[in-house]
Design a protein around this motif. Sequence first.
Motif, PDB file in Angstrom:
ATOM      1  N   LYS A 208       0.928  -1.312  -0.185  1.00 54.26           N
ATOM      2  CA  LYS A 208       0.030   0.046   0.059  1.00 54.26           C
ATOM      3  C   LYS A 208       0.771   1.202   0.078  1.00 54.26           C
ATOM      4  O   LYS A 208       1.863   1.278   0.634  1.00 54.26           O
ATOM      5  N   ASP A 209       0.329   2.230  -0.475  1.00 52.35           N
ATOM      6  CA  ASP A 209       0.789   3.607  -0.160  1.00 52.35           C
ATOM      7  C   ASP A 209       0.415   4.028   0.930  1.00 52.35           C
ATOM      8  O   ASP A 209      -1.057   3.974   1.311  1.00 52.35           O
ATOM      9  N   VAL A 210       1.240   4.439   1.836  1.00 51.19           N
ATOM     10  CA  VAL A 210       0.874   5.009   3.343  1.00 51.19           C
ATOM     11  C   VAL A 210       1.239   6.382   3.147  1.00 51.19           C
ATOM     12  O   VAL A 210       2.622   6.889   3.038  1.00 51.19           O
ATOM     13  N   TYR A 211       0.326   7.409   3.364  1.00 51.56           N
ATOM     14  CA  TYR A 211       0.127   8.787   3.098  1.00 51.56           C
ATOM     15  C   TYR A 211       0.688   9.425   4.653  1.00 51.56           C
ATOM     16  O   TYR A 211      -0.174   9.153   5.719  1.00 51.56           O
ATOM     17  N   PHE A 212       1.262  10.561   4.594  1.00 47.33           N
ATOM     18  CA  PHE A 212       1.819  11.180   5.534  1.00 47.33           C
ATOM     19  C   PHE A 212       1.520  12.697   5.321  1.00 47.33           C
ATOM     20  O   PHE A 212       2.510  13.051   4.549  1.00 47.33           O
ATOM     21  N   SER A 213       0.879  13.404   5.972  1.00 46.20           N
ATOM     22  CA  SER A 213       0.596  14.624   5.923  1.00 46.20           C
ATOM     23  C   SER A 213       1.667  15.558   6.705  1.00 46.20           C
ATOM     24  O   SER A 213       1.977  15.180   7.872  1.00 46.20           O
ATOM     25  N   ALA A 214       2.521  16.307   6.047  1.00 47.41           N
ATOM     26  CA  ALA A 214       3.443  16.961   6.579  1.00 47.41           C
ATOM     27  C   ALA A 214       3.457  18.725   6.728  1.00 47.41           C
ATOM     28  O   ALA A 214       2.948  18.950   5.686  1.00 47.41           O
ATOM     29  N   ASP A 215       3.845  19.141   7.819  1.00 47.24           N
ATOM     30  CA  ASP A 215       3.766  20.918   7.816  1.00 47.24           C
ATOM     31  C   ASP A 215       5.167  20.941   8.523  1.00 47.24           C
ATOM     32  O   ASP A 215       5.662  20.440   9.416  1.00 47.24           O
ATOM     33  N   VAL A 216       5.811  22.040   8.040  1.00 43.53           N
ATOM     34  CA  VAL A 216       6.999  22.574   8.538  1.00 43.53           C
ATOM     35  C   VAL A 216       6.912  23.975   8.978  1.00 43.53           C
ATOM     36  O   VAL A 216       6.110  24.710   8.386  1.00 43.53           O
ATOM     37  N   GLU A 217       7.653  24.453   9.971  1.00 37.14           N
ATOM     38  CA  GLU A 217       7.634  25.972  10.157  1.00 37.14           C
ATOM     39  C   GLU A 217       9.020  26.145  10.185  1.00 37.14           C
ATOM     40  O   GLU A 217       9.937  25.389  10.831  1.00 37.14           O
ATOM     41  N   THR A 218       9.486  27.446   9.722  1.00 38.37           N
ATOM     42  CA  THR A 218      10.926  27.810   9.335  1.00 38.37           C
ATOM     43  C   THR A 218      11.184  29.175   9.803  1.00 38.37           C
ATOM     44  O   THR A 218      10.183  29.858   9.953  1.00 38.37           O
ATOM     45  N   ASP A 219      12.417  29.384   9.647  1.00 37.48           N
ATOM     46  CA  ASP A 219      12.918  30.947   9.991  1.00 37.48           C
ATOM     47  C   ASP A 219      13.390  31.507   8.685  1.00 37.48           C
ATOM     48  O   ASP A 219      13.942  32.633   8.683  1.00 37.48           O
ATOM     49  N   GLY A 220      12.984  31.054   7.535  1.00 37.34           N
ATOM     50  CA  GLY A 220      13.398  31.540   6.242  1.00 37.34           C
ATOM     51  C   GLY A 220      12.622  30.871   5.123  1.00 37.34           C
ATOM     52  O   GLY A 220      11.904  29.938   5.242  1.00 37.34           O
TER      53      GLY A 220
ATOM     54  N   PRO B 288      20.837  27.873   4.162  1.00 38.53           N
ATOM     55  CA  PRO B 288      21.008  29.255   4.767  1.00 38.53           C
ATOM     56  C   PRO B 288      20.033  29.549   5.861  1.00 38.53           C
ATOM     57  O   PRO B 288      20.427  30.512   6.997  1.00 38.53           O
ATOM     58  N   TYR B 289      18.850  29.011   5.884  1.00 39.05           N
ATOM     59  CA  TYR B 289      17.873  29.139   7.180  1.00 39.05           C
ATOM     60  C   TYR B 289      17.542  27.991   7.616  1.00 39.05           C
ATOM     61  O   TYR B 289      18.197  26.642   7.211  1.00 39.05           O
ATOM     62  N   SER B 290      16.796  27.724   8.675  1.00 39.44           N
ATOM     63  CA  SER B 290      16.509  26.580   9.427  1.00 39.44           C
ATOM     64  C   SER B 290      15.021  26.273   9.649  1.00 39.44           C
ATOM     65  O   SER B 290      14.097  27.112   9.649  1.00 39.44           O
ATOM     66  N   MET B 291      14.973  24.780   9.468  1.00 37.85           N
ATOM     67  CA  MET B 291      13.747  24.476  10.001  1.00 37.85           C
ATOM     68  C   MET B 291      13.628  24.337  11.395  1.00 37.85           C
ATOM     69  O   MET B 291      14.359  23.726  12.156  1.00 37.85           O
ATOM     70  N   LEU B 292      12.391  25.014  11.934  1.00 38.80           N
ATOM     71  CA  LEU B 292      12.289  25.219  13.534  1.00 38.80           C
ATOM     72  C   LEU B 292      11.534  24.087  14.099  1.00 38.80           C
ATOM     73  O   LEU B 292      11.563  23.694  15.140  1.00 38.80           O
ATOM     74  N   SER B 293      10.669  23.721  13.292  1.00 39.39           N
ATOM     75  CA  SER B 293       9.537  22.696  13.682  1.00 39.39           C
ATOM     76  C   SER B 293       8.982  21.956  12.503  1.00 39.39           C
ATOM     77  O   SER B 293       9.054  22.342  11.393  1.00 39.39           O
ATOM     78  N   PHE B 294       8.570  20.653  12.931  1.00 43.62           N
ATOM     79  CA  PHE B 294       7.642  19.963  11.823  1.00 43.62           C
ATOM     80  C   PHE B 294       6.849  19.000  12.544  1.00 43.62           C
ATOM     81  O   PHE B 294       7.268  18.384  13.481  1.00 43.62           O
ATOM     82  N   SER B 295       5.978  18.507  11.505  1.00 42.76           N
ATOM     83  CA  SER B 295       5.221  17.526  12.047  1.00 42.76           C
ATOM     84  C   SER B 295       4.676  16.755  10.917  1.00 42.76           C
ATOM     85  O   SER B 295       4.536  17.225  10.023  1.00 42.76           O
ATOM     86  N   MET B 296       4.600  15.326  11.137  1.00 37.43           N
ATOM     87  CA  MET B 296       4.004  14.478  10.221  1.00 37.43           C
ATOM     88  C   MET B 296       2.813  13.574  10.652  1.00 37.43           C
ATOM     89  O   MET B 296       3.192  13.150  11.847  1.00 37.43           O
ATOM     90  N   VAL B 297       1.583  13.363  10.262  1.00 32.74           N
ATOM     91  CA  VAL B 297       0.786  12.744  10.726  1.00 32.74           C
ATOM     92  C   VAL B 297       0.181  11.784   9.593  1.00 32.74           C
ATOM     93  O   VAL B 297       0.073  11.918   8.544  1.00 32.74           O
ATOM     94  N   LEU B 298      -0.168  10.452  10.165  1.00 27.94           N
ATOM     95  CA  LEU B 298      -0.691   9.352   9.355  1.00 27.94           C
ATOM     96  C   LEU B 298      -2.071  10.044   8.533  1.00 27.94           C
ATOM     97  O   LEU B 298      -2.889  10.335   9.367  1.00 27.94           O
ATOM     98  N   ALA B 299      -1.971   9.817   7.423  1.00 24.90           N
ATOM     99  CA  ALA B 299      -3.164  10.451   6.650  1.00 24.90           C
ATOM    100  C   ALA B 299      -4.051   9.489   5.867  1.00 24.90           C
ATOM    101  O   ALA B 299      -5.128   9.841   5.278  1.00 24.90           O
ATOM    102  N   GLY B 300      -3.822   8.175   5.624  1.00 24.83           N
ATOM    103  CA  GLY B 300      -4.296   7.270   5.172  1.00 24.83           C
ATOM    104  C   GLY B 300      -3.734   6.539   4.412  1.00 24.83           C
ATOM    105  O   GLY B 300      -2.202   6.487   4.325  1.00 24.83           O
ATOM    106  N   THR B 301      -4.360   5.310   3.815  1.00 28.43           N
ATOM    107  CA  THR B 301      -3.423   4.434   3.035  1.00 28.43           C
ATOM    108  C   THR B 301      -4.410   4.286   1.490  1.00 28.43           C
ATOM    109  O   THR B 301      -5.745   4.304   1.760  1.00 28.43           O
ATOM    110  N   PHE B 302      -3.552   3.541   0.466  1.00 29.36           N
ATOM    111  CA  PHE B 302      -4.491   3.343  -0.796  1.00 29.36           C
ATOM    112  C   PHE B 302      -3.642   1.998  -1.253  1.00 29.36           C
ATOM    113  O   PHE B 302      -2.310   2.076  -1.293  1.00 29.36           O
ATOM    114  N   ASP B 303      -4.544   0.956  -1.668  1.00 26.47           N
ATOM    115  CA  ASP B 303      -3.846  -0.203  -2.452  1.00 26.47           C
ATOM    116  C   ASP B 303      -4.100  -0.102  -3.612  1.00 26.47           C
ATOM    117  O   ASP B 303      -3.910  -1.468  -4.316  1.00 26.47           O
TER     118      ASP B 303
END
Length: 197
Positions: A6-18, A23-38
């Motif tokens: 199956k494809d296993v989907y992960f919804s992702a969001d990042v928060e950055t300073d640039g 040159p800039y940094s990722m300050l936080s991120f999250s990934m959440v299980l969003a579903g599967t498709f066979d």
Amino acid sequence: MDRLIKDVYFSADVETDGSVPGPYSMLSFSMVLAGTFDGQRFTRPHSYDEYFYAELAPISTNFQPEALAVNGLDRSRLILTGTSPPDAMNAAYDWVMRTSLGGTPILVAYPVAFDWTWLYWYFSVFSAKGSPFGYSNCYDIKTAFAAKGGSQVSLSGRSKMPPRLQSKKPHTHNAVDDAIEQAEIFANVFEWRPDRA
């Protein structure tokens, strides 16, 4: 065709300073299980409580004040208390692979270009095993919405989505909140059949 893979989907969001990694940094991120498709059946998760979240120490002294104004993260605090990027990315890699249960991990975002750029770069640079999404396993919700709705990509921002495709959750610029909101939008768009009203 092997329906066990199956494809296993992960919804992702990042928060950055640039605007770009390095040159800039990722300050936080999250990934959440969003579903599967066979290949035939898409399955939403029962809840969105299976997620990964990290706040990271900056990798450079550069930052754009307007980026920090959006996400509200305290860069000075993260210099002292943020997780080191190698620790965060190795833990994220392990979490994605463990949560995928042998399926193929696919990164999902709206649009995917920004979040993918940051996460792929950070995985490539800091994770001992590289990216759990390979170099191209990603799904752009914006393009899917445009293609299914017969619209131009340039005119397919979230504000153009009908209410039934939107999430009921607010967009807060907290990486966990926004990844969950986006996971709901992803599932709505994935299941959407415009010709069936």
